[in-house]
Write a protein that holds these residues in place. Sequence first.
Motif, PDB file in Angstrom:
ATOM      1  N   GLU A  16     117.532  -3.335  51.063  1.00 39.74           N
ATOM      2  CA  GLU A  16     118.288  -4.578  51.283  1.00 39.74           C
ATOM      3  C   GLU A  16     119.021  -5.011  50.009  1.00 39.74           C
ATOM      4  O   GLU A  16     120.162  -5.451  50.071  1.00 39.74           O
ATOM      5  CB  GLU A  16     117.371  -5.691  51.774  1.00 39.74           C
ATOM      6  CG  GLU A  16     116.952  -5.544  53.216  1.00 39.74           C
ATOM      7  CD  GLU A  16     118.120  -5.645  54.196  1.00 39.74           C
ATOM      8  OE1 GLU A  16     119.121  -6.352  53.906  1.00 39.74           O
ATOM      9  OE2 GLU A  16     118.047  -5.002  55.254  1.00 39.74           O
ATOM     10  N   LEU A  19     122.040  -2.776  49.631  1.00 40.99           N
ATOM     11  CA  LEU A  19     123.108  -3.154  50.553  1.00 40.99           C
ATOM     12  C   LEU A  19     123.793  -4.455  50.141  1.00 40.99           C
ATOM     13  O   LEU A  19     124.998  -4.603  50.331  1.00 40.99           O
ATOM     14  CB  LEU A  19     122.574  -3.284  51.979  1.00 40.99           C
ATOM     15  CG  LEU A  19     122.517  -1.994  52.783  1.00 40.99           C
ATOM     16  CD1 LEU A  19     121.825  -2.227  54.116  1.00 40.99           C
ATOM     17  CD2 LEU A  19     123.892  -1.400  52.987  1.00 40.99           C
ATOM     18  N   GLN A  28     129.720  -3.488  53.589  1.00 39.95           N
ATOM     19  CA  GLN A  28     128.340  -3.982  53.595  1.00 39.95           C
ATOM     20  C   GLN A  28     127.899  -4.265  55.033  1.00 39.95           C
ATOM     21  O   GLN A  28     126.809  -3.865  55.448  1.00 39.95           O
ATOM     22  CB  GLN A  28     128.235  -5.245  52.744  1.00 39.95           C
ATOM     23  CG  GLN A  28     126.821  -5.747  52.593  1.00 39.95           C
ATOM     24  CD  GLN A  28     126.753  -6.973  51.721  1.00 39.95           C
ATOM     25  OE1 GLN A  28     126.192  -7.972  52.150  1.00 39.95           O
ATOM     26  NE2 GLN A  28     127.300  -6.920  50.517  1.00 39.95           N
ATOM     27  N   ALA A  29     128.745  -4.943  55.802  1.00 42.48           N
ATOM     28  CA  ALA A  29     128.418  -5.253  57.201  1.00 42.48           C
ATOM     29  C   ALA A  29     128.286  -3.976  58.022  1.00 42.48           C
ATOM     30  O   ALA A  29     127.340  -3.826  58.808  1.00 42.48           O
ATOM     31  CB  ALA A  29     129.477  -6.173  57.798  1.00 42.48           C
ATOM     32  N   ARG A  32     124.982  -2.308  57.227  1.00 44.93           N
ATOM     33  CA  ARG A  32     123.847  -2.931  57.911  1.00 44.93           C
ATOM     34  C   ARG A  32     123.784  -2.492  59.367  1.00 44.93           C
ATOM     35  O   ARG A  32     122.713  -2.225  59.904  1.00 44.93           O
ATOM     36  CB  ARG A  32     123.926  -4.445  57.800  1.00 44.93           C
ATOM     37  CG  ARG A  32     123.678  -4.955  56.397  1.00 44.93           C
ATOM     38  CD  ARG A  32     123.664  -6.486  56.337  1.00 44.93           C
ATOM     39  NE  ARG A  32     123.700  -6.945  54.974  1.00 44.93           N
ATOM     40  CZ  ARG A  32     122.696  -6.860  54.101  1.00 44.93           C
ATOM     41  NH1 ARG A  32     121.579  -6.301  54.464  1.00 44.93           N
ATOM     42  NH2 ARG A  32     122.831  -7.315  52.866  1.00 44.93           N
ATOM     43  N   ASP A  33     124.957  -2.406  60.015  1.00 46.54           N
ATOM     44  CA  ASP A  33     124.994  -1.944  61.409  1.00 46.54           C
ATOM     45  C   ASP A  33     124.515  -0.501  61.528  1.00 46.54           C
ATOM     46  O   ASP A  33     123.732  -0.168  62.420  1.00 46.54           O
ATOM     47  CB  ASP A  33     126.415  -2.061  61.980  1.00 46.54           C
ATOM     48  CG  ASP A  33     126.812  -3.489  62.301  1.00 46.54           C
ATOM     49  OD1 ASP A  33     125.945  -4.390  62.247  1.00 46.54           O
ATOM     50  OD2 ASP A  33     128.003  -3.703  62.608  1.00 46.54           O
ATOM     51  N   MET A  35     122.618   1.124  59.414  1.00 42.08           N
ATOM     52  CA  MET A  35     121.199   1.178  59.076  1.00 42.08           C
ATOM     53  C   MET A  35     120.346   0.824  60.295  1.00 42.08           C
ATOM     54  O   MET A  35     119.377   1.523  60.606  1.00 42.08           O
ATOM     55  CB  MET A  35     120.875   0.244  57.913  1.00 42.08           C
ATOM     56  CG  MET A  35     119.414   0.342  57.480  1.00 42.08           C
ATOM     57  SD  MET A  35     119.057  -0.593  55.972  1.00 42.08           S
ATOM     58  CE  MET A  35     119.146  -2.266  56.592  1.00 42.08           C
ATOM     59  N   ALA A  36     120.704  -0.231  61.003  1.00 36.95           N
ATOM     60  CA  ALA A  36     119.956  -0.633  62.195  1.00 36.95           C
ATOM     61  C   ALA A  36     120.039   0.446  63.277  1.00 36.95           C
ATOM     62  O   ALA A  36     119.046   0.760  63.932  1.00 36.95           O
ATOM     63  CB  ALA A  36     120.482  -1.969  62.717  1.00 36.95           C
TER      64      ALA A  36
END
Length: 138
Positions: A16, A19, A28-29, A32-33, A35-36
Amino acid sequence: MAKDAHKMAETAADVEAFLARVEPAERQADGRDVMAMMARLSGEPPALWGPSIIGFGRYHYRYDSGREGESCRIGFSPRKAELVFYLAGLEEADFVALGKHRRGKGCLYIKRLAGVDRAVLEALIVKSIAHMDATWPR
């Protein structure tokens, strides 16, 4: 993926926090997408491999040459210019419906997640996981 094993060692670094430093904000966004998505598809938690690769799972490889090491089963890096995916076992036809991308040996480069078909990207990740499971069983 495992070319420079010393650079690909799993670290204890906070994913985290890594990121949070990624720029630009869109990357960055997207990171995160991704990564999920990769965590959901792999069933593995994210870990930082080397200074900038977010990997999922691990495997031990050994080549006929005797060289061996460990690497993540799948991974990506949210670089400033584009997202870089580390996937294996994919064929030319797998990428036809993806959308705007480029490829290198073992790497998939995407500038923006919005520019690709996410269902196709998920299918690529699932196929890569299946390839890794078949080639290097857990």
